[in-house]
Every structure is written in C-alpha cells, then in structure tokens.
Write a protein that holds these residues in place. Structure first.
Motif, PDB file in Angstrom:
ATOM      1  N   PRO A  40      33.198 -78.768   7.490  1.00  0.00           N
ATOM      2  CA  PRO A  40      32.289 -79.696   6.808  1.00  0.00           C
ATOM      3  C   PRO A  40      32.075 -79.380   5.328  1.00  0.00           C
ATOM      4  O   PRO A  40      31.710 -80.260   4.558  1.00  0.00           O
ATOM      5  CB  PRO A  40      30.980 -79.542   7.570  1.00  0.00           C
ATOM      6  CG  PRO A  40      31.007 -78.128   8.045  1.00  0.00           C
ATOM      7  CD  PRO A  40      32.462 -77.871   8.379  1.00  0.00           C
ATOM      8  N   ARG A  41      32.268 -78.148   4.930  1.00  0.00           N
ATOM      9  CA  ARG A  41      32.040 -77.736   3.543  1.00  0.00           C
ATOM     10  C   ARG A  41      33.254 -76.948   3.063  1.00  0.00           C
ATOM     11  O   ARG A  41      33.941 -76.299   3.850  1.00  0.00           O
ATOM     12  CB  ARG A  41      30.796 -76.850   3.430  1.00  0.00           C
ATOM     13  CG  ARG A  41      29.510 -77.483   3.926  1.00  0.00           C
ATOM     14  CD  ARG A  41      28.960 -78.578   3.036  1.00  0.00           C
ATOM     15  NE  ARG A  41      28.320 -78.133   1.838  1.00  0.00           N
ATOM     16  CZ  ARG A  41      27.064 -77.745   1.727  1.00  0.00           C
ATOM     17  NH1 ARG A  41      26.276 -77.709   2.778  1.00  0.00           N
ATOM     18  NH2 ARG A  41      26.574 -77.384   0.558  1.00  0.00           N
ATOM     19  N   LYS A  42      33.477 -76.981   1.758  1.00  0.00           N
ATOM     20  CA  LYS A  42      34.580 -76.207   1.180  1.00  0.00           C
ATOM     21  C   LYS A  42      34.176 -74.740   1.085  1.00  0.00           C
ATOM     22  O   LYS A  42      33.055 -74.422   0.683  1.00  0.00           O
ATOM     23  CB  LYS A  42      34.924 -76.726  -0.211  1.00  0.00           C
ATOM     24  CG  LYS A  42      35.651 -78.030  -0.197  1.00  0.00           C
ATOM     25  CD  LYS A  42      36.127 -78.353  -1.590  1.00  0.00           C
ATOM     26  CE  LYS A  42      37.240 -79.358  -1.459  1.00  0.00           C
ATOM     27  NZ  LYS A  42      38.290 -79.154  -2.405  1.00  0.00           N
ATOM     28  N   PRO A  43      35.095 -73.846   1.425  1.00  0.00           N
ATOM     29  CA  PRO A  43      34.787 -72.425   1.264  1.00  0.00           C
ATOM     30  C   PRO A  43      34.867 -72.015  -0.200  1.00  0.00           C
ATOM     31  O   PRO A  43      35.516 -72.671  -1.010  1.00  0.00           O
ATOM     32  CB  PRO A  43      35.889 -71.744   2.077  1.00  0.00           C
ATOM     33  CG  PRO A  43      37.039 -72.694   1.988  1.00  0.00           C
ATOM     34  CD  PRO A  43      36.430 -74.073   1.965  1.00  0.00           C
ATOM     35  N   ALA A  65      29.108 -70.489   0.517  1.00  0.00           N
ATOM     36  CA  ALA A  65      27.848 -70.320  -0.195  1.00  0.00           C
ATOM     37  C   ALA A  65      26.729 -70.234   0.850  1.00  0.00           C
ATOM     38  O   ALA A  65      26.821 -70.873   1.912  1.00  0.00           O
ATOM     39  CB  ALA A  65      27.604 -71.500  -1.132  1.00  0.00           C
ATOM     40  N   PRO A  66      25.694 -69.457   0.597  1.00  0.00           N
ATOM     41  CA  PRO A  66      24.603 -69.313   1.566  1.00  0.00           C
ATOM     42  C   PRO A  66      23.999 -70.643   2.009  1.00  0.00           C
ATOM     43  O   PRO A  66      23.648 -70.802   3.187  1.00  0.00           O
ATOM     44  CB  PRO A  66      23.577 -68.461   0.833  1.00  0.00           C
ATOM     45  CG  PRO A  66      24.393 -67.647  -0.127  1.00  0.00           C
ATOM     46  CD  PRO A  66      25.496 -68.574  -0.563  1.00  0.00           C
ATOM     47  N   ASP A  67      23.920 -71.629   1.120  1.00  0.00           N
ATOM     48  CA  ASP A  67      23.322 -72.908   1.505  1.00  0.00           C
ATOM     49  C   ASP A  67      24.263 -73.788   2.332  1.00  0.00           C
ATOM     50  O   ASP A  67      23.866 -74.846   2.803  1.00  0.00           O
ATOM     51  CB  ASP A  67      22.830 -73.667   0.267  1.00  0.00           C
ATOM     52  CG  ASP A  67      23.962 -74.082  -0.660  1.00  0.00           C
ATOM     53  OD1 ASP A  67      25.069 -73.529  -0.573  1.00  0.00           O
ATOM     54  OD2 ASP A  67      23.709 -74.986  -1.488  1.00  0.00           O
ATOM     55  N   ALA A  68      25.507 -73.361   2.550  1.00  0.00           N
ATOM     56  CA  ALA A  68      26.474 -74.130   3.327  1.00  0.00           C
ATOM     57  C   ALA A  68      26.715 -73.555   4.715  1.00  0.00           C
ATOM     58  O   ALA A  68      27.330 -74.215   5.553  1.00  0.00           O
ATOM     59  CB  ALA A  68      27.801 -74.200   2.571  1.00  0.00           C
ATOM     60  N   ILE A  69      26.240 -72.368   4.976  1.00  0.00           N
ATOM     61  CA  ILE A  69      26.645 -71.675   6.196  1.00  0.00           C
ATOM     62  C   ILE A  69      26.047 -72.290   7.466  1.00  0.00           C
ATOM     63  O   ILE A  69      26.734 -72.420   8.477  1.00  0.00           O
ATOM     64  CB  ILE A  69      26.384 -70.145   6.107  1.00  0.00           C
ATOM     65  CG1 ILE A  69      27.199 -69.410   7.159  1.00  0.00           C
ATOM     66  CG2 ILE A  69      24.923 -69.827   6.190  1.00  0.00           C
ATOM     67  CD1 ILE A  69      28.676 -69.444   6.942  1.00  0.00           C
ATOM     68  N   ILE A 117      28.387 -73.547  10.522  1.00  0.00           N
ATOM     69  CA  ILE A 117      28.333 -72.984  11.877  1.00  0.00           C
ATOM     70  C   ILE A 117      28.014 -74.070  12.901  1.00  0.00           C
ATOM     71  O   ILE A 117      28.629 -74.121  13.976  1.00  0.00           O
ATOM     72  CB  ILE A 117      27.331 -71.815  11.938  1.00  0.00           C
ATOM     73  CG1 ILE A 117      27.886 -70.618  11.168  1.00  0.00           C
ATOM     74  CG2 ILE A 117      27.027 -71.431  13.391  1.00  0.00           C
ATOM     75  CD1 ILE A 117      26.927 -69.461  11.018  1.00  0.00           C
ATOM     76  N   ASP A 118      27.092 -74.968  12.582  1.00  0.00           N
ATOM     77  CA  ASP A 118      26.775 -76.069  13.502  1.00  0.00           C
ATOM     78  C   ASP A 118      28.004 -76.933  13.774  1.00  0.00           C
ATOM     79  O   ASP A 118      28.277 -77.315  14.914  1.00  0.00           O
ATOM     80  CB  ASP A 118      25.647 -76.934  12.946  1.00  0.00           C
ATOM     81  CG  ASP A 118      24.293 -76.239  12.986  1.00  0.00           C
ATOM     82  OD1 ASP A 118      24.158 -75.204  13.687  1.00  0.00           O
ATOM     83  OD2 ASP A 118      23.369 -76.731  12.306  1.00  0.00           O
ATOM     84  N   ALA A 119      28.759 -77.238  12.731  1.00  0.00           N
ATOM     85  CA  ALA A 119      29.967 -78.058  12.897  1.00  0.00           C
ATOM     86  C   ALA A 119      31.019 -77.326  13.723  1.00  0.00           C
ATOM     87  O   ALA A 119      31.664 -77.928  14.595  1.00  0.00           O
ATOM     88  CB  ALA A 119      30.539 -78.437  11.527  1.00  0.00           C
ATOM     89  N   LEU A 120      31.197 -76.032  13.483  1.00  0.00           N
ATOM     90  CA  LEU A 120      32.177 -75.266  14.262  1.00  0.00           C
ATOM     91  C   LEU A 120      31.765 -75.166  15.725  1.00  0.00           C
ATOM     92  O   LEU A 120      32.616 -75.225  16.616  1.00  0.00           O
ATOM     93  CB  LEU A 120      32.362 -73.881  13.661  1.00  0.00           C
ATOM     94  CG  LEU A 120      33.046 -73.846  12.301  1.00  0.00           C
ATOM     95  CD1 LEU A 120      33.138 -72.420  11.793  1.00  0.00           C
ATOM     96  CD2 LEU A 120      34.416 -74.492  12.347  1.00  0.00           C
ATOM     97  N   ASP A 121      30.468 -75.016  15.982  1.00  0.00           N
ATOM     98  CA  ASP A 121      29.995 -75.001  17.371  1.00  0.00           C
ATOM     99  C   ASP A 121      30.362 -76.308  18.069  1.00  0.00           C
ATOM    100  O   ASP A 121      30.776 -76.314  19.230  1.00  0.00           O
ATOM    101  CB  ASP A 121      28.486 -74.782  17.438  1.00  0.00           C
ATOM    102  CG  ASP A 121      28.090 -73.348  17.169  1.00  0.00           C
ATOM    103  OD1 ASP A 121      28.979 -72.459  17.164  1.00  0.00           O
ATOM    104  OD2 ASP A 121      26.890 -73.101  16.975  1.00  0.00           O
ATOM    105  N   GLU A 122      30.219 -77.411  17.358  1.00  0.00           N
ATOM    106  CA  GLU A 122      30.578 -78.725  17.914  1.00  0.00           C
ATOM    107  C   GLU A 122      32.086 -78.817  18.153  1.00  0.00           C
ATOM    108  O   GLU A 122      32.543 -79.244  19.209  1.00  0.00           O
ATOM    109  CB  GLU A 122      30.114 -79.819  16.951  1.00  0.00           C
ATOM    110  CG  GLU A 122      30.314 -81.217  17.457  1.00  0.00           C
ATOM    111  CD  GLU A 122      29.113 -81.732  18.216  1.00  0.00           C
ATOM    112  OE1 GLU A 122      29.307 -82.723  18.938  1.00  0.00           O
ATOM    113  OE2 GLU A 122      28.020 -81.176  18.113  1.00  0.00           O
ATOM    114  N   ILE A 123      32.874 -78.431  17.163  1.00  0.00           N
ATOM    115  CA  ILE A 123      34.331 -78.472  17.265  1.00  0.00           C
ATOM    116  C   ILE A 123      34.824 -77.610  18.428  1.00  0.00           C
ATOM    117  O   ILE A 123      35.672 -78.014  19.220  1.00  0.00           O
ATOM    118  CB  ILE A 123      34.983 -77.997  15.942  1.00  0.00           C
ATOM    119  CG1 ILE A 123      34.713 -78.988  14.821  1.00  0.00           C
ATOM    120  CG2 ILE A 123      36.485 -77.763  16.111  1.00  0.00           C
ATOM    121  CD1 ILE A 123      34.987 -78.432  13.433  1.00  0.00           C
TER     122      ILE A 123
END
Length: 96
Positions: free
Chosen positions: A22-25, A76-80, A84-90
C-alpha cells in the motif's frame, strides 16, 4: 517501533504481489534469515525462532534451519501500520 519487514516469495520485487504493497518503502535491500521452512502446498511458510548466539545449545540448533532468501523493506514510521494491515489482509493472517 517496527519500521522494517522481511519478506520472501511473492511479496518481493518482481514477483506477482509486489504491486499490492500500500505504501512505497524508503529502502529495499536483499537479506537472508535462518528459519524453519515449511511446504504448505500452494505456498511456503517460515518460522523464525529467537536464537541467542550466547547459548551453545541454540547455536547447535541452527544446523536444523534453512537459509531463506528475501528482502527487507523499510518504511517511514507513519506508513507502517497501514502496511502491516494490508499485508495481514494479503496473507490472510487476519482470519478468526
């Protein structure tokens, strides 16, 4: 605070789920972990056990572990949290 995630398989660069992040690293680098690798049929799974290198028995157990190639994705701390929520879904880890 967690800001880095180790990934392997289809979440790595160039793989089929790369576009699902969902976010760029801020940074991606190659990495390896010692872990137990499991064949679950359609996909692999790993289990990373905490090891203390000061504990001779734990070091001896490393012989039973596999080297798993992957990548460390830094965020970035504000993206984590969103990541993680998106990866849990995936990865369907949010099941009851």
């Amino acid at each position: 605070m967690i800001t880095e995630l180790f990934v392997y398989g289809t979440l790595k660069r160039g793989e089929c789920r790369e576009s699902m992040w969902p976010r760029k690293p801020t940074l991606i680098r190659e990495a390896f972990v010692r872990a137990r690798l499991y064949d679950l049929g359609a996909y692999p799974a790993i289990r990373v056990d905490a090891l203390s290198l000061d504990d001779d028995a734990a070091v001896d157990q490393c012989d039973d572990l596999d080297w798993v190639a992957g990548e460390v994705w830094s965020f970035a701390p504000d993206a984590i949290d969103e990541t993680i929520d998106a990866l849990d879904e995936i990865e369907e880890t949010n099941q009851p």
